[in-house]
Design a protein around this motif. Structure first.
Motif, PDB file in Angstrom:
ATOM      1  N   SER A 123       0.805  -1.220   0.000  1.00 27.62           N
ATOM      2  CA  SER A 123       0.000   0.000   0.000  1.00 27.62           C
ATOM      3  C   SER A 123       0.838   1.269   0.000  1.00 27.62           C
ATOM      4  N   GLU A 124       1.877   1.301   0.831  1.00 29.76           N
ATOM      5  CA  GLU A 124       2.662   2.533   0.921  1.00 29.76           C
ATOM      6  C   GLU A 124       4.038   2.231   1.506  1.00 29.76           C
ATOM      7  N   LEU A 125       5.026   2.932   0.983  1.00 29.51           N
ATOM      8  CA  LEU A 125       6.377   2.882   1.514  1.00 29.51           C
ATOM      9  C   LEU A 125       6.672   4.230   2.145  1.00 29.51           C
ATOM     10  N   ALA A 126       7.173   4.210   3.368  1.00 31.72           N
ATOM     11  CA  ALA A 126       7.492   5.462   4.053  1.00 31.72           C
ATOM     12  C   ALA A 126       8.530   6.233   3.232  1.00 31.72           C
ATOM     13  N   PRO A 127       8.457   7.568   3.244  1.00 30.46           N
ATOM     14  CA  PRO A 127       9.413   8.362   2.457  1.00 30.46           C
ATOM     15  C   PRO A 127      10.880   8.059   2.792  1.00 30.46           C
ATOM     16  N   ASP A 128      11.162   7.705   4.034  1.00 29.67           N
ATOM     17  CA  ASP A 128      12.537   7.384   4.406  1.00 29.67           C
ATOM     18  C   ASP A 128      12.845   5.889   4.260  1.00 29.67           C
ATOM     19  N   ARG A 129      11.901   5.124   3.686  1.00 30.48           N
ATOM     20  CA  ARG A 129      12.034   3.685   3.434  1.00 30.48           C
ATOM     21  C   ARG A 129      12.223   2.874   4.714  1.00 30.48           C
ATOM     22  N   SER A 130      11.710   3.362   5.819  1.00 31.18           N
ATOM     23  CA  SER A 130      11.887   2.657   7.090  1.00 31.18           C
ATOM     24  C   SER A 130      10.716   1.748   7.417  1.00 31.18           C
ATOM     25  N   ALA A 131       9.593   1.904   6.727  1.00 30.81           N
ATOM     26  CA  ALA A 131       8.410   1.092   7.018  1.00 30.81           C
ATOM     27  C   ALA A 131       7.580   0.912   5.760  1.00 30.81           C
ATOM     28  N   LEU A 132       6.844  -0.168   5.775  1.00 35.78           N
ATOM     29  CA  LEU A 132       6.001  -0.537   4.657  1.00 35.78           C
ATOM     30  C   LEU A 132       4.592  -0.786   5.176  1.00 35.78           C
ATOM     31  N   LEU A 133       3.607  -0.253   4.490  1.00 32.31           N
ATOM     32  CA  LEU A 133       2.211  -0.484   4.846  1.00 32.31           C
ATOM     33  C   LEU A 133       1.643  -1.510   3.867  1.00 32.31           C
ATOM     34  N   ILE A 134       1.160  -2.622   4.415  1.00 34.33           N
ATOM     35  CA  ILE A 134       0.620  -3.711   3.604  1.00 34.33           C
ATOM     36  C   ILE A 134      -0.812  -3.973   4.041  1.00 34.33           C
ATOM     37  N   HIS A 135      -1.698  -4.189   3.080  1.00 33.20           N
ATOM     38  CA  HIS A 135      -3.048  -4.636   3.419  1.00 33.20           C
ATOM     39  C   HIS A 135      -3.080  -6.151   3.284  1.00 33.20           C
ATOM     40  N   VAL A 136      -3.603  -6.804   4.321  1.00 35.91           N
ATOM     41  CA  VAL A 136      -3.688  -8.259   4.356  1.00 35.91           C
ATOM     42  C   VAL A 136      -5.160  -8.648   4.323  1.00 35.91           C
ATOM     43  N   PHE A 137      -5.514  -9.601   3.485  1.00 32.38           N
ATOM     44  CA  PHE A 137      -6.901 -10.032   3.291  1.00 32.38           C
ATOM     45  C   PHE A 137      -7.520 -10.578   4.573  1.00 32.38           C
ATOM     46  N   ASP A 138      -6.827 -11.470   5.252  1.00 35.77           N
ATOM     47  CA  ASP A 138      -7.346 -12.081   6.475  1.00 35.77           C
ATOM     48  C   ASP A 138      -6.195 -12.209   7.463  1.00 35.77           C
ATOM     49  N   LEU A 139      -6.267 -11.443   8.526  1.00 37.35           N
ATOM     50  CA  LEU A 139      -5.147 -11.368   9.463  1.00 37.35           C
ATOM     51  C   LEU A 139      -5.563 -11.910  10.824  1.00 37.35           C
ATOM     52  N   ASP A 140      -4.877 -12.954  11.267  1.00 36.90           N
ATOM     53  CA  ASP A 140      -5.127 -13.512  12.596  1.00 36.90           C
ATOM     54  C   ASP A 140      -4.258 -12.828  13.642  1.00 36.90           C
ATOM     55  N   ASP A 141      -2.957 -12.771  13.369  1.00 41.97           N
ATOM     56  CA  ASP A 141      -1.994 -12.263  14.343  1.00 41.97           C
ATOM     57  C   ASP A 141      -1.014 -11.342  13.624  1.00 41.97           C
ATOM     58  N   GLU A 142      -1.065 -10.058  13.938  1.00 42.69           N
ATOM     59  CA  GLU A 142      -0.224  -9.078  13.257  1.00 42.69           C
ATOM     60  C   GLU A 142       1.260  -9.342  13.504  1.00 42.69           C
ATOM     61  N   ALA A 143       1.626  -9.636  14.745  1.00 47.23           N
ATOM     62  CA  ALA A 143       3.037  -9.873  15.073  1.00 47.23           C
ATOM     63  C   ALA A 143       3.577 -11.092  14.323  1.00 47.23           C
ATOM     64  N   ALA A 144       2.764 -12.143  14.215  1.00 42.35           N
ATOM     65  CA  ALA A 144       3.195 -13.339  13.488  1.00 42.35           C
ATOM     66  C   ALA A 144       3.354 -13.039  12.003  1.00 42.35           C
ATOM     67  N   PHE A 145       2.451 -12.227  11.436  1.00 39.53           N
ATOM     68  CA  PHE A 145       2.560 -11.862  10.026  1.00 39.53           C
ATOM     69  C   PHE A 145       3.834 -11.072   9.774  1.00 39.53           C
ATOM     70  N   VAL A 146       4.111 -10.081  10.618  1.00 41.67           N
ATOM     71  CA  VAL A 146       5.319  -9.261  10.446  1.00 41.67           C
ATOM     72  C   VAL A 146       6.569 -10.132  10.556  1.00 41.67           C
ATOM     73  N   ALA A 147       6.596 -11.037  11.537  1.00 37.90           N
ATOM     74  CA  ALA A 147       7.754 -11.924  11.709  1.00 37.90           C
ATOM     75  C   ALA A 147       7.928 -12.818  10.477  1.00 37.90           C
ATOM     76  N   HIS A 148       6.820 -13.357   9.969  1.00 35.57           N
ATOM     77  CA  HIS A 148       6.875 -14.207   8.769  1.00 35.57           C
ATOM     78  C   HIS A 148       7.378 -13.407   7.566  1.00 35.57           C
ATOM     79  N   PHE A 149       6.856 -12.201   7.379  1.00 36.99           N
ATOM     80  CA  PHE A 149       7.228 -11.362   6.243  1.00 36.99           C
ATOM     81  C   PHE A 149       8.723 -11.027   6.284  1.00 36.99           C
ATOM     82  N   LYS A 150       9.204 -10.642   7.452  1.00 36.49           N
ATOM     83  CA  LYS A 150      10.618 -10.278   7.581  1.00 36.49           C
ATOM     84  C   LYS A 150      11.515 -11.497   7.403  1.00 36.49           C
TER      85      LYS A 150
END
Length: 162
Positions: A123-150
């Motif tokens: 969805s969006e990349l921060a101007p300083d490239r420090s964070a990414l905004l992603i829309h997820v269709f079905d999200l159970d656990d945000e922390a688990a998703f971020v850990a998996h993505f990284k």
């Protein structure tokens, strides 16, 4: 040769695409296709970034396999979520993923990976490239998703490009 054809494979693709789109092998279309296939890469050469350094080919192969696996799994999950939407509506959410990647080629690769996996949208990349905004269709656990993505995407790309 590089002076007239800076990207021979791109030129070949443009030429083939031209002939396929026109559905004709007439001499005029072939000549026009050659002209476009030679001119376009020459005109666009200043806009192309320099190729990125690929450091770890083995990690790249594993990343490609991992993305293929995740595409199949996510497609099944999204299909299941759509089919069962009346019983259990999907819990779509925006997730902020902090990024360590800085290389433009790695970020472009991450954008392609995110776009190809069903159920995720870059969805969006921060101007300083420090964070990414992603829309997820079905999200159970945000922390688990971020850990998996990284773990599955960002860290291998960091090994490959940085």
């Amino acid at each position: 040769m590089k002076r007239w054809l800076p990207s021979p494979w791109l030129s070949l693709g443009i030429f083939g695409g031209w002939l396929l789109l026109n559905r004709s092998l007439s001499p005029g279309q072939v000549l026009l296709g050659v002209l476009v296939a030679v001119a376009m890469p020459l005109l666009m050469a200043p806009l192309r970034p320099r190729p990125g350094p690929l450091r770890r080919w083995g990690v790249l192969a594993l990343l490609i396999l991992r993305v293929g696996r995740d595409v199949v799994r996510s497609a099944i999950d999204v299909a299941r979520g759509v089919a069962l939407a009346r019983v259990r509506p999907p819990r779509g959410a925006f997730v902020v993923v902090p990024l360590e990647l800085r290389d433009v080629h790695a970020l472009a690769s991450l954008a392609m990976i995110t776009a190809v996996i069903p159920g995720t949208v870059w969805s969006e990349l921060a101007p300083d490239r420090s964070a990414l905004l992603i829309h997820v269709f079905d999200l159970d656990d945000e922390a688990a998703f971020v850990a998996h993505f990284k773990r599955d995407y960002e860290h291998p790309l960091k090994e490959i490009f940085e």
